[in-house]
Design an enzyme around this catalytic site. Structure first.
Site, mmCIF file in Angstrom:
data_model
loop_
_atom_site.group_PDB
_atom_site.id
_atom_site.type_symbol
_atom_site.label_atom_id
_atom_site.label_comp_id
_atom_site.label_asym_id
_atom_site.label_seq_id
_atom_site.Cartn_x
_atom_site.Cartn_y
_atom_site.Cartn_z
ATOM 1 N N LYS A 73 -5.987 -44.649 -30.031
ATOM 2 C CA LYS A 73 -6.769 -43.633 -29.879
ATOM 3 C C LYS A 73 -7.032 -42.589 -31.121
ATOM 4 C CE LYS A 73 -7.787 -39.917 -28.419
ATOM 5 N NZ LYS A 73 -8.607 -38.831 -29.094
ATOM 6 N N GLY B 114 0.547 -34.701 -32.895
ATOM 7 C CA GLY B 114 -0.590 -33.376 -32.844
ATOM 8 C C GLY B 114 0.367 -32.231 -32.297
ATOM 9 N N THR C 93 1.991 -29.148 -30.398
ATOM 10 C CA THR C 93 3.264 -29.149 -29.546
ATOM 11 C C THR C 93 2.748 -28.979 -27.791
ATOM 12 O OG1 THR C 93 5.044 -28.399 -31.026
ATOM 13 C CG2 THR C 93 5.196 -27.867 -28.741
ATOM 14 N N GLY D 251 1.528 -32.261 -26.823
ATOM 15 C CA GLY D 251 2.661 -33.083 -26.731
ATOM 16 C C GLY D 251 3.348 -32.977 -25.178
ATOM 17 N N GLU E 26 5.676 -36.361 -32.496
ATOM 18 C CA GLU E 26 5.833 -35.734 -33.717
ATOM 19 C C GLU E 26 4.773 -34.481 -33.439
ATOM 20 O OE1 GLU E 26 4.794 -34.237 -36.650
ATOM 21 O OE2 GLU E 26 3.945 -36.079 -37.625
ATOM 22 N N CYS F 260 1.495 -30.915 -40.608
ATOM 23 C CA CYS F 260 2.486 -30.354 -39.745
ATOM 24 C C CYS F 260 3.852 -29.745 -40.482
ATOM 25 C CB CYS F 260 2.808 -31.536 -38.618
ATOM 26 S SG CYS F 260 3.399 -32.902 -39.584
ATOM 27 N N GLU G 185 1.975 -22.056 -35.397
ATOM 28 C CA GLU G 185 1.247 -23.085 -36.293
ATOM 29 C C GLU G 185 -0.121 -22.796 -36.564
ATOM 30 O OE1 GLU G 185 0.937 -27.109 -35.215
ATOM 31 O OE2 GLU G 185 1.722 -27.529 -37.110
HETATM 32 P P1 NAI Z 1 -4.214 -32.084 -30.352
HETATM 33 O O1 NAI Z 1 -2.751 -32.409 -30.591
HETATM 34 O O2 NAI Z 1 -4.654 -31.579 -29.058
HETATM 35 O O3 NAI Z 1 -5.074 -33.566 -30.587
HETATM 36 C C1 NAI Z 1 -4.459 -34.636 -31.201
HETATM 37 C C2 NAI Z 1 -4.626 -35.854 -30.605
HETATM 38 O O4 NAI Z 1 -4.428 -35.850 -29.263
HETATM 39 C C3 NAI Z 1 -6.225 -36.279 -30.560
HETATM 40 O O5 NAI Z 1 -6.403 -37.495 -30.581
HETATM 41 C C4 NAI Z 1 -6.602 -35.770 -29.139
HETATM 42 O O6 NAI Z 1 -7.978 -36.541 -28.630
HETATM 43 C C5 NAI Z 1 -5.453 -36.058 -28.410
HETATM 44 N N1 NAI Z 1 -5.205 -35.508 -27.112
HETATM 45 C C6 NAI Z 1 -5.714 -34.140 -26.875
HETATM 46 N N2 NAI Z 1 -5.227 -33.616 -25.658
HETATM 47 C C7 NAI Z 1 -4.748 -34.699 -25.217
HETATM 48 C C8 NAI Z 1 -4.187 -34.962 -23.873
HETATM 49 N N3 NAI Z 1 -4.041 -34.051 -22.914
HETATM 50 N N4 NAI Z 1 -3.795 -36.437 -23.572
HETATM 51 C C9 NAI Z 1 -3.851 -37.156 -24.428
HETATM 52 N N5 NAI Z 1 -4.225 -37.168 -25.607
HETATM 53 C C10 NAI Z 1 -4.653 -35.910 -25.912
HETATM 54 O O7 NAI Z 1 -4.732 -31.322 -31.628
HETATM 55 P P2 NAI Z 1 -6.210 -30.686 -31.401
HETATM 56 O O8 NAI Z 1 -6.457 -30.014 -30.389
HETATM 57 O O9 NAI Z 1 -7.196 -31.533 -32.539
HETATM 58 O O10 NAI Z 1 -5.906 -29.275 -32.673
HETATM 59 C C11 NAI Z 1 -5.471 -27.904 -32.073
HETATM 60 C C12 NAI Z 1 -4.090 -27.502 -33.132
HETATM 61 O O11 NAI Z 1 -3.043 -28.688 -32.901
HETATM 62 C C13 NAI Z 1 -4.283 -27.432 -34.476
HETATM 63 O O12 NAI Z 1 -4.811 -26.118 -34.746
HETATM 64 C C14 NAI Z 1 -2.979 -27.386 -35.109
HETATM 65 O O13 NAI Z 1 -2.407 -26.248 -34.846
HETATM 66 C C15 NAI Z 1 -2.384 -28.581 -33.974
HETATM 67 N N6 NAI Z 1 -2.307 -29.894 -34.598
HETATM 68 C C16 NAI Z 1 -0.957 -30.051 -35.049
HETATM 69 C C17 NAI Z 1 -0.901 -31.473 -35.745
HETATM 70 C C18 NAI Z 1 0.354 -31.891 -36.423
HETATM 71 O O14 NAI Z 1 0.542 -32.876 -36.854
HETATM 72 N N7 NAI Z 1 1.437 -31.288 -36.161
HETATM 73 C C19 NAI Z 1 -2.035 -32.427 -35.654
HETATM 74 C C20 NAI Z 1 -3.257 -31.855 -35.312
HETATM 75 C C21 NAI Z 1 -3.297 -30.584 -34.754
#
Ligand code: NAI
Ligand code: MG
Length: 497
Positions: free
Chosen positions: A189, A243, A245, A248, A265, A299, A399
């Site tokens: 996904k 993605g 925290t 997660g 992660e 990250c 973050e």
């Molecule tokens: P996110 O972590 O919510 O999204 C990443 C992935 O998870 C996407 O594919 C999204 O569709 C999926 N996802 C989101 N909510 C989900 C759920 N409840 N169940 C299953 N899958 C889900 O990140 P987002 O909302 O795009 O960005 C928000 C903040 O997250 C950013 O500002 C940043 O601080 C952080 N982030 C951190 C990352 C890292 O590698 N540490 C990567 C991306 C975002």
């Protein structure tokens, strides 16, 4: 002008094909017929219309992956045959490096200077795990002479892979590489902001001879969408997530129904520590790439820069001068050093942190706004540095995931070690010094999964990566990822009467 014009893009053909999801070896629309647009963050224009996968699509994809796992040809292949498919996939990806670079830049915004490494990096990871496919072993154990006792290392089964938008191509390889090498079948996904390169890998996976149903790609959203349905699905044996925290935690909750394996992660807020005896030029260069690479959407971004007081002023004046010279613009312009951030939401979130920093009393040293002018339509944030930051401020603790650096002065190694660890995260950290004692003390003292000494953002497929504390658990890359995608079975054979 060095900017690549849209009509001469190598990825034009891929972009112009209608976008569908990959389920059971076929390209399909969402069952609901719903779609969403993916945008170019440099100008907010629509790049492509993408199927919005929902529960019915996840069900279909999980069924296909289950069928392929239990009955399909994938597990009947020898390990060498699986490896061959992965080597082939790596070659196909690498041959299309320019197309991948352009797609990654268009979808994510990052400069071509950076995205040209996307496909070679992904190919390198697929090759590394292709090598592992033939080296996954159990053990014989001398437990008891009356029994023949051994272990089998088996694939887990159907795995859900949920990835973010910051490294859309290489994240596919981080997850699919070890998952497939171990003999699992997968539902990937991709992030809703950047689905294009994952779909392209899907095309190449079929071309590489990976059988139908082994790699399924369902596009869509997270909460109450394809992501959540995948994480909560009762017939998914494992979910791997990269993605935020907070997300997660949601994934972990979703996994409770069938207690599927979860690896996470998550976020980071890395300390980048510079002592007065460091090579200052190298430290400045890496402090800048540490926070501005990929517009800070990393990250392991070095978002907390700790400077020893005696070098603080000199370091800052040089770094600010260089930062103000960075060329900001569309990623397709070969001269661009820093592009737009991925979306309007991210741009707003980052600019909001600029306000928070100022209200907390941090001093804005450069940047701090959207550039406007020619860049008005895109989601740009100027490279931004705050000084006089206190480690307790929100900009030092949360973050931000943007080009915003918090600079914190320090006096002693004990003080900086304590502050480096005063944080919920523990993904990575870096130390700059010529003194081996300080270097090793901090390498041991910082609670984080990766420490860089006199370097930054170094990665290799063979080096494990993952978090301490709220940066998650499980180690990706390296041989550790083989453990993430396999189960151990103990077998007892009675040799007695
Ligand atoms: P996110 O972590 O919510 O999204 C990443 C992935 O998870 C996407 O594919 C999204 O569709 C999926 N996802 C989101 N909510 C989900 C759920 N409840 N169940 C299953 N899958 C889900 O990140 P987002 O909302 O795009 O960005 C928000 C903040 O997250 C950013 O500002 C940043 O601080 C952080 N982030 C951190 C990352 C890292 O590698 N540490 C990567 C991306 C975002
Ligand atoms: Mg989210």
């Amino acid at each position: 002008m060095a900017i690549v014009q849209e009509q001469e893009l190598s990825c034009k053909q891929f972009l112009s094909r209608p976008k569908k999801m990959l389920i059971d070896g076929k390209w399909v629309e969402a069952e609901s017929g719903k779609t969403f647009d993916t945008l170019n963050p440099a100008n907010a224009e629509v790049l492509a219309t993408i199927p919005e996968g929902g529960k019915a699509d996840i069900d279909k994809a999980v069924n296909a992956a289950r069928k392929a796992f239990e009955h399909g040809p994938w597990r009947k292949k020898t390990a060498a045959e699986r490896a061959h498919c992965l080597y082939k996939l790596a070659d196909l990806i690498e041959e299309r490096s320019i197309e991948f670079a352009q797609l990654e830049t268009l979808d994510n915004g990052k400069p071509l200077k950076e995205s040209r490494f996307a496909a070679p990096t992904a190919a390198g990871i697929f090759r590394y795990y292709a090598g592992w496919a033939t080296k996954i072993e159990g053990e014989t154990i001398n437990a008891n002479n009356s029994f023949f006792t051994y272990t089998l290392r088996e694939p887990i089964g159907v795995v859900g892979l949920i990835i973010p938008w910051n490294f859309p191509t290489s994240m596919v390889a981080w997850k699919l590489g070890p998952a497939l090498a171990c003999g699992n079948t997968a539902i990937l996904k991709p992030a809703e902001q950047t689905p294009l390169t994952a779909l392209y890998v899907g095309e190449l996976a079929l071309e590489a001879g990976i059988p139908e149903g082994v790699v399924n790609i369902v596009t869509g959203f997270g909460p109450n969408g394809a992501g959540e349905f995948l994480a909560s699905h009762m017939d998914v044996d494992k979910v791997a997530f990269t993605g935020e925290t907070a997300t997660g935690r949601e994934i972990l909750k979703s996994s409770l129904g069938n207690l599927k394996r979860v690896s996470l992660e998550l976020g980071g807020k890395a300390p980048n520590i510079v002592f007065a005896d460091a090579d200052i030029n190298a430290a400045i260069n890496n402090a800048m790439t540490g926070i501005f690479y990929n517009q800070g959407q990393v990250c392991c971004a070095g978002s907390r820069l700790f400077l020893e007081k005696s070098i603080h002023d000199e370091f800052m004046s040089k770094m600010i001068e260089r930062t103000n010279k960075m060329r900001q613009g569309p990623g397709l312009d070969e001269k661009t050093d820093i592009g737009p951030v991925v979306s309007k939401e991210q741009q707003e979130r980052i600019l909001n942190y600029v306000n928070i920093a100022q209200s907390e009393g941090a001093k804005l040293a450069c940047g701090g706004s959207a550039p406007g002018g020619d860049l008005e339509k895109g989601y740009y944030v100027k490279p931004t540095i705050f000084e006089s930051v206190n480690n307790n401020m929100r900009i030092a603790q949360e973050e931000i995931f943007g080009p915003v650096l918090a600079v914190i002065p320090f006096s002693t190694i004990d003080e900086v070690t304590e502050q480096a660890n005063q944080i919920a995260y523990g993904l990575s950290g870096a130390v700059w010094t010529q003194d081996v004692k300080k270097a090793h003390k901090l390498a041991a003292g910082i609670k984080a999964g990766t420490i860089w000494v006199n370097c930054y953002n170094k990665f290799d497929p063979s080096m494990p990566f993952g978090g301490y504390k709220m940066s998650g658990y499980g180690r990706e890359l390296g041989k550790q990822a083989i453990e993430l995608y396999t189960n151990i079975k103990s077998v007892w054979v009675n040799l007695g009467d």
